[in-house]
Design a protein around this motif. Structure first.
Motif, short mmCIF file in Angstrom:
data_model
loop_
_atom_site.label_atom_id
_atom_site.label_comp_id
_atom_site.label_asym_id
_atom_site.label_seq_id
_atom_site.Cartn_x
_atom_site.Cartn_y
_atom_site.Cartn_z
N MET A 1 0.85 -1.19 0.00
CA MET A 1 0.00 0.00 0.00
C MET A 1 0.88 1.24 0.00
N LYS A 2 0.40 2.30 -0.59
CA LYS A 2 1.16 3.55 -0.63
C LYS A 2 1.18 4.20 0.76
N LEU A 3 2.35 4.73 1.14
CA LEU A 3 2.50 5.31 2.46
C LEU A 3 1.58 6.51 2.64
N SER A 4 1.41 7.30 1.61
CA SER A 4 0.54 8.48 1.72
C SER A 4 -0.89 8.07 2.05
N GLU A 5 -1.34 6.96 1.47
CA GLU A 5 -2.69 6.47 1.76
C GLU A 5 -2.78 5.90 3.17
N LYS A 6 -1.73 5.22 3.60
CA LYS A 6 -1.74 4.66 4.95
C LYS A 6 -1.76 5.77 6.00
N ILE A 7 -1.00 6.84 5.75
CA ILE A 7 -0.98 7.96 6.70
C ILE A 7 -2.34 8.63 6.75
N ALA A 8 -2.95 8.80 5.58
CA ALA A 8 -4.25 9.48 5.52
C ALA A 8 -5.33 8.69 6.26
N ASP A 60 21.49 -4.43 -6.31
CA ASP A 60 20.96 -5.80 -6.21
C ASP A 60 20.57 -6.13 -4.78
N ARG A 61 21.44 -5.78 -3.83
CA ARG A 61 21.12 -6.07 -2.43
C ARG A 61 19.96 -5.20 -1.93
N SER A 62 19.90 -3.96 -2.37
CA SER A 62 18.79 -3.10 -1.96
C SER A 62 17.46 -3.68 -2.45
N LEU A 63 17.43 -4.07 -3.70
CA LEU A 63 16.20 -4.63 -4.26
C LEU A 63 15.85 -5.97 -3.60
N GLU A 64 16.88 -6.79 -3.36
CA GLU A 64 16.62 -8.08 -2.72
C GLU A 64 16.06 -7.88 -1.33
N LEU A 65 16.69 -6.99 -0.55
CA LEU A 65 16.22 -6.75 0.80
C LEU A 65 14.82 -6.15 0.80
N ALA A 66 14.59 -5.16 -0.07
CA ALA A 66 13.26 -4.54 -0.14
C ALA A 66 12.20 -5.56 -0.55
N GLY A 67 12.55 -6.46 -1.49
CA GLY A 67 11.61 -7.49 -1.91
C GLY A 67 11.26 -8.46 -0.80
N ILE A 68 12.26 -8.83 0.00
CA ILE A 68 12.02 -9.74 1.13
C ILE A 68 11.08 -9.09 2.15
N HIS A 73 7.50 -10.51 4.46
CA HIS A 73 7.08 -10.03 5.77
C HIS A 73 5.83 -9.15 5.68
N CYS A 74 5.36 -8.91 4.46
CA CYS A 74 4.12 -8.15 4.26
C CYS A 74 4.17 -6.78 4.93
N VAL A 75 5.36 -6.17 4.92
CA VAL A 75 5.52 -4.81 5.43
C VAL A 75 5.73 -3.88 4.24
N ASP A 76 4.94 -2.85 4.16
CA ASP A 76 5.10 -1.92 3.03
C ASP A 76 6.49 -1.30 3.07
N THR A 77 7.11 -1.26 1.90
CA THR A 77 8.52 -0.89 1.80
C THR A 77 8.70 0.39 1.01
N ILE A 78 9.63 1.21 1.48
CA ILE A 78 10.02 2.44 0.78
C ILE A 78 11.41 2.19 0.23
N LEU A 79 11.58 2.22 -1.06
CA LEU A 79 12.90 2.03 -1.67
C LEU A 79 13.52 3.40 -1.95
N ALA A 98 11.23 -2.50 -8.72
CA ALA A 98 10.43 -2.22 -7.53
C ALA A 98 8.98 -2.66 -7.76
N LYS A 99 8.43 -2.33 -8.91
CA LYS A 99 7.05 -2.74 -9.23
C LYS A 99 6.92 -4.26 -9.21
N ASP A 100 7.88 -4.94 -9.79
CA ASP A 100 7.84 -6.41 -9.84
C ASP A 100 7.80 -7.02 -8.44
N ARG A 101 8.37 -6.31 -7.46
CA ARG A 101 8.41 -6.82 -6.09
C ARG A 101 7.26 -6.30 -5.24
N GLY A 102 6.34 -5.61 -5.87
CA GLY A 102 5.17 -5.12 -5.14
C GLY A 102 5.42 -3.87 -4.33
#
Length: 595
Positions: A1-8, A60-68, A73-79, A98-102
Motif C-alpha cells: 500500500m502507498k504510504l501516503s494512503e496509509k498515513i491518511a 541488487d542487495r537493496s532490491l533483494e532486501l526490499a523485496g524480502i 514479511h508483508c511490510v510496506d517498503t520504501i525504496l 520495484a514494481k515487480d516486487r510489489g
C-alpha cells in the motif's frame, strides 16, 4: 500500500513510525539482518525503508532486501532511489524492479557525490536533483500512478548548501509541487529548532506529511562524527550531559535512548503524528525507545530487562534536542579499535560498529554518509598539503603523531590518549616508512572505568592484546614473514593484503582473534573487538579506497596523484597481533629486536 494512503487513513492515538535499514556488506550480515527485520516487524511499523548506494552500488542487495520485506514479511517498503551516477535506463530498471516486487513507495533523493568527488556532478542532465526524479516518475506513464513518492528535507540546513533557509524551503515546495506525497527529514537533535522550521514549511504552503528523522545516539565517537559531518545544531545541555559519560559505552547508549524518548514526547505533544527511525541495522535502542513510550507491546527485550538507566533520564528542558546516520564501520583513529562490535549474536548491538567488528553482524561495514574521507578538496590541501615523495608522507604521519597535524586520511582527529601510551613505538614504525593506521597497547586487566582504556559497564576489567596495522612495501612483508618463523614462536599472527587482493597470512582458516575483551558482573565474557580474515579484507578494500580518494584531490598527471596512486598500487596493508597480552612490550620486541 502507498504510504501516503496509509498515513491518511491512520486513526490510532499512538504515533506511527517507520524503520530504515541498509543492505549489509557481507553475505552473513545480510542473512542475519532478515530475522532482525522479522523481529522488528513485530513492532508494527507503518513501513520500512531500504537505502540505495550511489549509482546503484548496492542495487541488487537493496532490491533483494526490499523485496524480502515487502513480500515475505508483508511490510510496506520504501525504496530509496538517488540521482548519483544514474541515467534514464538505470532509473527505469530500478522502478520496474520495484514494481515487480510489489513496492509502491519511493524516496527520491539527489544523493551524495560519488566517492572521491568533491562536487556532485550529474551523469544524466535529466537527473540533477530530487525534484527531477520526482518529476520524471510522475510524468512517465509507465510509473506515474504506481508509487507514492517521498523526498528529503533538512531542518538544520543541507550541509553542502549555501542557500538560506527560505530558499531551501522554496526548493522543498518545488519538489512537493512536482508530485511528492510525503517528506522525511534529515536527523536532528534540536527539537525547538525543528518545530520552528516546520512552522515555516507549513507557512510556505507545504501540506503533505512531514516525518521527522530520529536516531538514538549509539556511541560518543559516532555522535561526534555525526554532528561534524551534518553540521547539526546540538544544544549545549546535551553536550554537557554527554561529555562526563563519554568513556562509558553503556551509559552513552542509555542516554541516547533517554534523549530520543524525551525528544519524541515533546514532538508528539506538539502534534507530530509519525516518525522515521534510522536503525543502522541495530534493534535494541529502537525497541527500548518504543517500549518506554508504550507505543508497542511487551517484547523479548523487555523480558530481558533492558531498561533505561534511571540516573540518565533526560529532563524536559534538555529535550531541545538533532541526529545522522556509521557509523559505520569506519577506519577509526589510532587506538580506537577497542570499541568494537560484539561477536555474540545476542549482543551485537551493545558496542556497535567497531573497526574490527563481527562480519556476521547486520550492522557490520556500514559506511552510510560517513564513508570516505568526508573532507572537501580544499580542506584536504590545507590539512595534508601536497605530498610529492615518500618522505613527505612519512613526515605527515609523524607530524600527526606529535600533534603538528590534526588528522591524516586514516585518522580523523588527533592521536587519542590510548595511543599516546605507545607513542615511541608508533613513531619508530612511521619513521621507517611503515605508516600506522590502527593500533592498541597490550592491557592485562585494567578497571573498566579507566578514562583511557575502559569501556563497557562499570565494576569490571578489560583486557587487550597488542596489535598494530600499517602500510609497508613488499620487501617489508617478506622480512616480517621471516621474523614469524624465527621470533614469532606461535605467539604472533599476521595478515597482509595489497590493492590487487593478494593475501599473505599465518592465521589458520576460520580463526577469530579476540583482541579486546571484558569481564563484567553478571555477564559472560564480552569480546568486543575481533580480527579475522573476513573483516580484515572488508576493511582492506576501504583502506585502499582512501588512497584512491585522496589521490583524486590532485589533478591527473600531477606528482601528488602519481605518488598516491603508486603507494596504493604497491604497498601492503599489514595487521599484526601479539597474543601475549601479559607482556606490554611483546609486540614491540617482535617488531624491533635485532633491528
Amino acid at each position: 500500500m502507498k504510504l501516503s494512503e496509509k498515513i491518511a487513513s491512520y486513526t490510532s492515538s499512538r504515533p506511527f513510525y517507520t524503520f530504515e535499514f541498509f543492505p549489509p556488506r557481507t553475505d552473513q550480515g545480510f542473512e542475519n539482518l532478515v530475522p532482525r527485520i522479522t523481529r522488528m516487524a513485530g513492532l508494527n511499523p507503518l513501513a520500512v525503508s531500504v537505502t540505495w548506494g550511489a549509482g546503484g552500488s548496492t542495487k541488487d542487495r537493496s532490491l533483494e532486501l526490499a523485496g524480502i520485506v515487502q513480500r515475505e514479511h508483508c511490510v510496506d517498503t520504501i525504496l530509496h532511489l538517488t540521482c548519483t551516477n544514474m541515467e534514464k535506463g538505470l532509473v527505469d530498471e530500478a522502478l520496474r524492479a520495484a514494481k515487480d516486487r510489489g513496492i509502491q513507495n519511493i524516496l527520491a533523493l539527489r544523493g551524495d557525490p560519488p566517492r572521491g568527488e568533491e562536487d556532485w556532478i550529474a551523469t544524466d542532465d535529466r537527473f540533477t536533483n530530487g525534484k527531477n526524479l520526482v518529476s520524471y516518475i510522475r510524468s512517465t506513464p509507465e510509473f506515474a500512478s504506481d508509487f507514492a513518492i517521498g523526498v528529503a528535507a533538512y531542518p538544520d540546513g543541507h550541509p553542502e548548501s549555501s542557500l538560506t533557509e527560505e530558499e531551501e524551503i522554496a526548493n522543498l515546495k518545488d519538489k512537493v509541487d512536482s508530485g511528492a506525497d510525503f517528506i522525511i527529514t534529515q536527523l536532528f537533535y534540536d527539537v525547538d529548532g525543528f518545530l520552528r522550521w516546520l512552522q515555516k514549511v507549513r507557512d510556505a504552503g507545504i501540506t503533505v506529511p512531514v516525518i521527522p528523522g530520529i536516531m538514538p545516539i549509539q556511541t560518543y565517537a559516532s555522535f561526534q562524527r555525526l554532528i561534524k559531518l551534518c553540521g547539526s545544531r546540538v544544544p549545549p545541555s546535551i553536550m554537557a550531559e554527554l561529555e562526563p559519560i563519554s568513556n562509558d559505552d553503556q551509559r552513552v547508549k542509555n542516554y541516547g535512548v533517554s534523549l530520543a524518548v524525551s525528544m519524541l514526547r515533546k514532538l508528539s505533544a506538539s502534534g507530530i503524528k509519525g516518525f522515521h527511525f534510522c536503525t543502522l541495522n541495530l534493534e535494541k535502542s529502537i525497541q527500548r525507545v518504543l517500549e518506554t513510550l508504550k507505543w508497542t507491546g511487551p517484547s523479548t527485550l523487555e523480558q530481558n530487562k533492558l531498561i533505561v538507566d534511571s540516573e540518565l533520564t533526560v529532563s524536559p528542558h534538555n529535550a531541545t534536542g538533532s541526529a545522522k546516520m556509521h557509523l559505520m564501520n569506519l577506519p577509526e583513529v589510532e587506538g580506537e579499535a577497542g570499541k568494537g562490535e560484539l561477536n555474540n549474536a545476542a549482543t551485537w548491538d551493545d558496542f556497535p560498529n567497531g573497526r574490527f567488528g563481527d562480519f556476521k553482524s547486520p550492522a557490520y561495514g556500514d559506511q552510510g554518509p560517513w564513508g570516505g574521507l568526508l573532507i572537501s578538496r580544499n580542506e584536504a590541501l590545507i590539512q595534508w598539503g601536497r605530498p610529492k615523495s615518500v618522505q613527505d608522507l612519512t613526515k605527515l604521519f609523524v607530524d600527526h603523531l606529535h600533534g603538528r597535524r590534526a588528522s591524516t586520511p586514516f585518522s580523523r582527529g588527533p592521536l587519542i590518549p590510548e595511543s599516546q601510551m605507545i607513542l615511541p613505538q608508533l613513531e619508530r614504525l612511521n619513521e621507517r616508512e611503515w605508516w600506522t593506521v590502527g593500533s592498541q597497547p597490550a592491557v592485562d586487566g585494567i578497571d573498566s572505568g579507566d578514562p583511557v582504556i575502559g569501556w563497557g559497564p562499570r565494576s569490571g576489567y578489560v583486557f587487550q592484546k597488542g596489535f598494530v596495522e600499517f602500510f609497508c612495501e613488499t620487501k617489508d612483508v617478506d622480512e616480517l614473514e621471516k621474523r614469524l618463523d624465527i621470533h614469532g614462536k606461535g605467539w604472533v599472527h599476521l595478515i597482509a593484503s595489497n590493492y590487487k587482493g593478494e593475501i599473505r597470512t599465518n592465521i589458520p582458516e576460520g580463526a577469530r582473534n579476540a583482541v579486546t575483551w571484558g569481564v563484567f558482573p553478571g555477564q559472560e565474557i564480552v569480546q568486543s573487538t575481533i580480527i579475522e580474515q573476513a573483516s580484515f579484507l572488508n576493511w582492506k578494500e576501504e583502506a585502499f579506497a582512501i588512497w584512491s580518494e585522496w589521490s583524486s584531490f590532485y589533478r591527473p598527471g600531477s606528482e601528488e596523484r602519481k605518488l598516491l596512486e603508486n603507494i596504493r598500487d604497491t604497498r601492503w596493508l599489514v595487521s599484526i597481533v601479539h597474543h601475549d597480552y601479559k607482556k606490554a612490550d611483546a609486540l614491540w620486541q617482535f617488531l624491533f629486536d635485532g633491528q
